[in-house]
Design a protein around this motif. Structure first.
Motif, PDB file in Angstrom:
ATOM      1  N   VAL A  71      32.688 -12.387  69.454  1.00 34.35           N
ATOM      2  CA  VAL A  71      33.478 -13.252  70.332  1.00 34.35           C
ATOM      3  C   VAL A  71      32.992 -13.123  71.769  1.00 34.35           C
ATOM      4  O   VAL A  71      32.333 -12.154  72.136  1.00 34.35           O
ATOM      5  N   THR A  72      33.336 -14.137  72.561  1.00 36.50           N
ATOM      6  CA  THR A  72      33.165 -14.069  74.005  1.00 36.50           C
ATOM      7  C   THR A  72      34.472 -14.535  74.639  1.00 36.50           C
ATOM      8  O   THR A  72      35.283 -15.216  73.993  1.00 36.50           O
ATOM      9  N   TYR A  73      34.647 -14.166  75.866  1.00 41.52           N
ATOM     10  CA  TYR A  73      35.837 -14.572  76.607  1.00 41.52           C
ATOM     11  C   TYR A  73      35.408 -15.605  77.634  1.00 41.52           C
ATOM     12  O   TYR A  73      34.474 -15.373  78.409  1.00 41.52           O
ATOM     13  N   LYS A  74      36.084 -16.754  77.622  1.00 39.85           N
ATOM     14  CA  LYS A  74      35.714 -17.850  78.514  1.00 39.85           C
ATOM     15  C   LYS A  74      36.857 -18.169  79.466  1.00 39.85           C
ATOM     16  O   LYS A  74      38.015 -18.277  79.046  1.00 39.85           O
ATOM     17  N   HIS A  75      36.489 -18.324  80.720  1.00 42.76           N
ATOM     18  CA  HIS A  75      37.427 -18.788  81.748  1.00 42.76           C
ATOM     19  C   HIS A  75      37.119 -20.263  81.963  1.00 42.76           C
ATOM     20  O   HIS A  75      36.008 -20.628  82.339  1.00 42.76           O
ATOM     21  N   ILE A  76      38.081 -21.117  81.686  1.00 43.82           N
ATOM     22  CA  ILE A  76      37.894 -22.560  81.825  1.00 43.82           C
ATOM     23  C   ILE A  76      38.667 -23.015  83.046  1.00 43.82           C
ATOM     24  O   ILE A  76      39.893 -22.838  83.123  1.00 43.82           O
ATOM     25  N   GLU A  77      37.947 -23.585  83.982  1.00 39.38           N
ATOM     26  CA  GLU A  77      38.587 -24.077  85.209  1.00 39.38           C
ATOM     27  C   GLU A  77      37.743 -25.206  85.771  1.00 39.38           C
ATOM     28  O   GLU A  77      36.534 -25.059  85.949  1.00 39.38           O
ATOM     29  N   SER A  78      38.363 -26.332  85.992  1.00 37.85           N
ATOM     30  CA  SER A  78      37.673 -27.476  86.595  1.00 37.85           C
ATOM     31  C   SER A  78      38.730 -28.441  87.122  1.00 37.85           C
ATOM     32  O   SER A  78      39.910 -28.326  86.768  1.00 37.85           O
ATOM     33  N   PRO A  79      38.307 -29.403  87.929  1.00 41.78           N
ATOM     34  CA  PRO A  79      39.279 -30.398  88.413  1.00 41.78           C
ATOM     35  C   PRO A  79      39.907 -31.232  87.296  1.00 41.78           C
ATOM     36  O   PRO A  79      40.994 -31.770  87.462  1.00 41.78           O
ATOM     37  N   ALA A  80      39.241 -31.276  86.133  1.00 42.27           N
ATOM     38  CA  ALA A  80      39.735 -32.104  85.030  1.00 42.27           C
ATOM     39  C   ALA A  80      40.529 -31.330  83.994  1.00 42.27           C
ATOM     40  O   ALA A  80      41.132 -31.932  83.108  1.00 42.27           O
ATOM     41  N   HIS A  81      40.525 -30.004  84.079  1.00 45.47           N
ATOM     42  CA  HIS A  81      41.159 -29.205  83.038  1.00 45.47           C
ATOM     43  C   HIS A  81      42.206 -28.257  83.606  1.00 45.47           C
ATOM     44  O   HIS A  81      42.080 -27.775  84.722  1.00 45.47           O
ATOM     45  N   VAL A  82      43.174 -27.967  82.783  1.00 45.01           N
ATOM     46  CA  VAL A  82      44.119 -26.905  83.091  1.00 45.01           C
ATOM     47  C   VAL A  82      43.347 -25.591  82.983  1.00 45.01           C
ATOM     48  O   VAL A  82      42.554 -25.398  82.063  1.00 45.01           O
ATOM     49  N   THR A  83      43.558 -24.696  83.916  1.00 41.70           N
ATOM     50  CA  THR A  83      42.874 -23.406  83.877  1.00 41.70           C
ATOM     51  C   THR A  83      43.367 -22.615  82.669  1.00 41.70           C
ATOM     52  O   THR A  83      44.569 -22.485  82.449  1.00 41.70           O
ATOM     53  N   ARG A  84      42.400 -22.107  81.895  1.00 40.75           N
ATOM     54  CA  ARG A  84      42.731 -21.376  80.672  1.00 40.75           C
ATOM     55  C   ARG A  84      41.771 -20.223  80.459  1.00 40.75           C
ATOM     56  O   ARG A  84      40.622 -20.276  80.896  1.00 40.75           O
ATOM     57  N   GLU A  85      42.254 -19.230  79.749  1.00 42.68           N
ATOM     58  CA  GLU A  85      41.428 -18.126  79.271  1.00 42.68           C
ATOM     59  C   GLU A  85      41.362 -18.265  77.752  1.00 42.68           C
ATOM     60  O   GLU A  85      42.399 -18.384  77.099  1.00 42.68           O
ATOM     61  N   VAL A  86      40.155 -18.250  77.210  1.00 41.13           N
ATOM     62  CA  VAL A  86      39.977 -18.514  75.791  1.00 41.13           C
ATOM     63  C   VAL A  86      39.110 -17.431  75.151  1.00 41.13           C
ATOM     64  O   VAL A  86      38.108 -17.016  75.732  1.00 41.13           O
ATOM     65  N   VAL A  87      39.509 -17.005  73.971  1.00 39.31           N
ATOM     66  CA  VAL A  87      38.640 -16.175  73.144  1.00 39.31           C
ATOM     67  C   VAL A  87      37.848 -17.152  72.284  1.00 39.31           C
ATOM     68  O   VAL A  87      38.425 -17.935  71.527  1.00 39.31           O
ATOM     69  N   PHE A  88      36.526 -17.130  72.438  1.00 41.59           N
ATOM     70  CA  PHE A  88      35.665 -18.047  71.697  1.00 41.59           C
ATOM     71  C   PHE A  88      34.944 -17.271  70.599  1.00 41.59           C
ATOM     72  O   PHE A  88      34.302 -16.253  70.863  1.00 41.59           O
ATOM     73  N   ILE A  89      35.073 -17.751  69.375  1.00 43.89           N
ATOM     74  CA  ILE A  89      34.395 -17.121  68.242  1.00 43.89           C
ATOM     75  C   ILE A  89      32.975 -17.672  68.198  1.00 43.89           C
ATOM     76  O   ILE A  89      32.747 -18.824  67.832  1.00 43.89           O
ATOM     77  N   ASP A  90      32.024 -16.834  68.604  1.00 38.41           N
ATOM     78  CA  ASP A  90      30.614 -17.230  68.581  1.00 38.41           C
ATOM     79  C   ASP A  90      30.041 -17.151  67.174  1.00 38.41           C
ATOM     80  O   ASP A  90      29.252 -18.007  66.774  1.00 38.41           O
ATOM     81  N   THR A  91      30.408 -16.112  66.458  1.00 37.21           N
ATOM     82  CA  THR A  91      29.891 -15.889  65.107  1.00 37.21           C
ATOM     83  C   THR A  91      31.013 -15.385  64.215  1.00 37.21           C
ATOM     84  O   THR A  91      31.733 -14.470  64.595  1.00 37.21           O
ATOM     85  N   MET A  92      31.155 -16.018  63.080  1.00 40.00           N
ATOM     86  CA  MET A  92      31.984 -15.474  62.011  1.00 40.00           C
ATOM     87  C   MET A  92      31.244 -15.799  60.717  1.00 40.00           C
ATOM     88  O   MET A  92      31.137 -16.965  60.331  1.00 40.00           O
ATOM     89  N   ALA A  93      30.695 -14.765  60.099  1.00 40.43           N
ATOM     90  CA  ALA A  93      29.873 -14.957  58.909  1.00 40.43           C
ATOM     91  C   ALA A  93      30.239 -13.905  57.874  1.00 40.43           C
ATOM     92  O   ALA A  93      30.430 -12.743  58.206  1.00 40.43           O
ATOM     93  N   VAL A  94      30.313 -14.344  56.634  1.00 44.92           N
ATOM     94  CA  VAL A  94      30.648 -13.441  55.531  1.00 44.92           C
ATOM     95  C   VAL A  94      29.518 -13.498  54.513  1.00 44.92           C
ATOM     96  O   VAL A  94      29.036 -14.582  54.157  1.00 44.92           O
ATOM     97  N   ASP A  95      29.093 -12.337  54.042  1.00 44.57           N
ATOM     98  CA  ASP A  95      28.062 -12.232  53.019  1.00 44.57           C
ATOM     99  C   ASP A  95      28.448 -13.113  51.830  1.00 44.57           C
ATOM    100  O   ASP A  95      29.616 -13.132  51.413  1.00 44.57           O
ATOM    101  N   LYS A  96      27.474 -13.825  51.297  1.00 45.80           N
ATOM    102  CA  LYS A  96      27.762 -14.772  50.209  1.00 45.80           C
ATOM    103  C   LYS A  96      28.425 -14.111  49.007  1.00 45.80           C
ATOM    104  O   LYS A  96      29.191 -14.749  48.293  1.00 45.80           O
TER     105      LYS A  96
END
Length: 153
Positions: A71-96
């Protein structure tokens, strides 16, 4: 079956590499026009960075590494968006060999813990449009579509 989600360790390198190669081969099968085979997706140097980040985990099933979560932690802030803190799942993989046994659900429990402990506002991820099984699991876990990426070839 005992599933333990724990921080990734140096000794997990070959297992993580194997699982990530499985995922890459799925992507190659679905979209060979975009993805290519590469048995060294994660070098040992990159793996060391994963370890040091503290944001990489494995699913340990009775001593066998059966899944990878990063995971990574993202700070989202812009004139078009509500400011948010998000946990972003970069990788989720399970052995076949372990898919369909609840490991993904255990990973989501871990991500929910990370969200709560970090005070984040939400959890986000991306899923390949061809990965119907993962898409259905994500929906089952409460995820909804936020946006759809499109392409023109």
């Amino acid at each position: 079956m005992n599933i333990l989600v724990r921080n990734v360790e140096k000794a997990d390198y070959q297992s993580v590499r194997r699982i990530m190669n499985q995922v890459q081969e799925m992507h190659v099968a679905w979209r060979p026009d975009i993805y290519k085979s590469n048995e060294n997706l994660i070098s040992e140097d990159v793996f060391d960075l994963m370890i040091n980040s503290g944001n990489a985990f494995v699913a340990d099933v009775d001593g066998v590494v059966a899944g990878v979560l990063e995971v990574t932690y993202k700070h989202i802030e812009s004139p078009a968006h509500v400011t948010r803190e998000v946990v972003f799942i970069d990788t989720m993989a399970v052995d076949k060999e372990y898919r369909g046994r609840g490991i993904g659900h255990q990973f989501f429990e871990k991500v929910r813990e990370l969200k709560d402990s970090s005070g984040s506002d939400g959890i986000e991820l991306q899923v390949n449009a061809m990965n119907h099984a993962a898409y259905e699991m994500y929906k089952e876990c409460g995820f909804t579509e936020k946006s759809i990426n499109m392409e023109l070839l």
